[in-house]
Design an enzyme around this catalytic site. Structure first.
Site: not given
Length: 349
Positions: A99, A314-316, A173
């Site tokens: 990210i 995840g992480e965006g 997240d």
């Protein structure tokens, strides 16, 4: 002392009949066959309605990664140990996660929010400390959060969002075992079976997946009375999911474009839309992840994602990978010539 309940912010639906007609006319009369830009045309219309304008502008885009730990990790529902959460947060703060790379590429201001990591975090300019507790309780043995904690997390998310500039915010997240609360929220709020809602997360084997499904079935049976959105969030959710929910509601109330990442951010969007249906008007669902429950969550929300790349990080990351498409939709609306301005003939009929 009376318990403080999170006050839902006022969210105005984006529907505006006259503006929608003008936007659609502008889109339809660009130098292209009618509907030829497909989903980008729908996105341009959505963005115009969000910004209440026929000319779009993005400023100071924000990337928020909400991190928290989960008591249910002790049930062996993840392929990775809980310690990875704080280790990955440290990696993000050092600039080394995926990210970070994408935020630098697309010039998003990245902040990591400690919503409930199970370790004390050192101060850092990109870390926002809003830790509710050192991880949720084990939801297979009792409620993940108290009602007070759930409301505090919603409020914290709202406050974090309100403190940041810009009119675009992407949500991501970090939290080992957080596909478990996401699956349970999908089960409870959308009526999806546990077997269908539960996926492999960070890479479970078949026996591990069966074990995870068994744990989540036990948790669902334990919390059968938690049927309303806030009750389900407290009993079955996670601190990062609750905080994202509050932040999404605040973003919608401020008419910001909301970029929704994958399954975990999607579960926050599910709760937010259950609490305030108009919030969904502001959400751009950026991708369809490899997590099986995410496909069903998107279908339930009648959301058509921009990308389908089998992501499951995840992480965006999916939100920022989709960002160029959002920019393109806006630029097409703003800059692409019309048949009239370009002196190009339209259809013969």
């Amino acid at each position: 002392m009376p318990q403080k309940t999170f006050p839902l912010p006022a969210i105005e639906p984006t529907a505006h009949a006259a503006l929608a007609v003008r936007l659609q006319h502008k889109i339809d009369h660009k130098t292209k066959p009618l509907g030829a830009l497909g989903q980008l045309e729908h996105l341009a219309l959505q963005l115009g309605l969000i910004q209440r304008s026929e000319t779009l502008e993005f400023n100071q885009p924000q990337m928020l990664v909400f991190a928290a730990d989960h008591g249910v990790a002790s049930e062996g529902v993840s392929a990775f140990p809980q310690a990875v959460t704080v280790q990955m947060v440290a990696n993000m703060l050092a600039g080394g996660a995926a990210i970070n790379v994408l935020a630098r590429q697309h010039r998003f201001a990245l902040q990591v929010v400690d919503a409930g990591v199970a370790s004390d975090m050192l101060e850092h300019p990109q870390l926002i400390k809003r830790n509710i507790a050192h991880g949720t309780h084990n939801l297979a043995q009792g409620p993940a959060m108290t009602a007070h904690q759930a409301n505090a997390a919603l409020q914290a998310g709202s406050d974090v969002l309100a403190s940041l500039p810009g009119n675009v915010v992407a949500f991501g997240d970090m939290g080992i075992a957080n596909t478990s609360p996401a699956a349970l929220l999908l089960h409870r709020l959308a009526g999806v079976s546990i077997d269908d809602a539960t996926g492999r997360g960070t890479g479970l084997t078949d026996p591990q997946l069966a074990h995870k499904q068994g744990v989540l079935k036990r948790a669902a049976e334990l919390h059968t009375s938690a049927t309303q959105p806030l009750d389900a969030l407290a009993a079955l959710g996670g601190f990062e999911i609750a905080m994202m929910t509050g932040a999404m509601l605040q973003a919608a109330s401020e008419r910001r474009v909301i970029l929704v990442d994958g399954f975990i951010a999607g579960s926050a969007a599910l709760v937010a839309a259950a609490l305030a249906p108009a919030a969904k008007d502001y959400m751009v669902f950026c991708h369809r992840s490899a997590e099986r429950g995410h496909h069903l969550l998107l279908a339930y929300l009648q959301a058509r994602p921009l990308l389908d790349l089998d992501l499951r990080l995840g992480e965006g990351t999916g939100a920022l990978l989709a960002w160029p498409l959002v920019q393109s939709a806006a630029l097409i609306l703003n800059e692409m010539a019309s048949f009239e301005s370009a002196n190009v003939s339209g259809r013969a009929d």
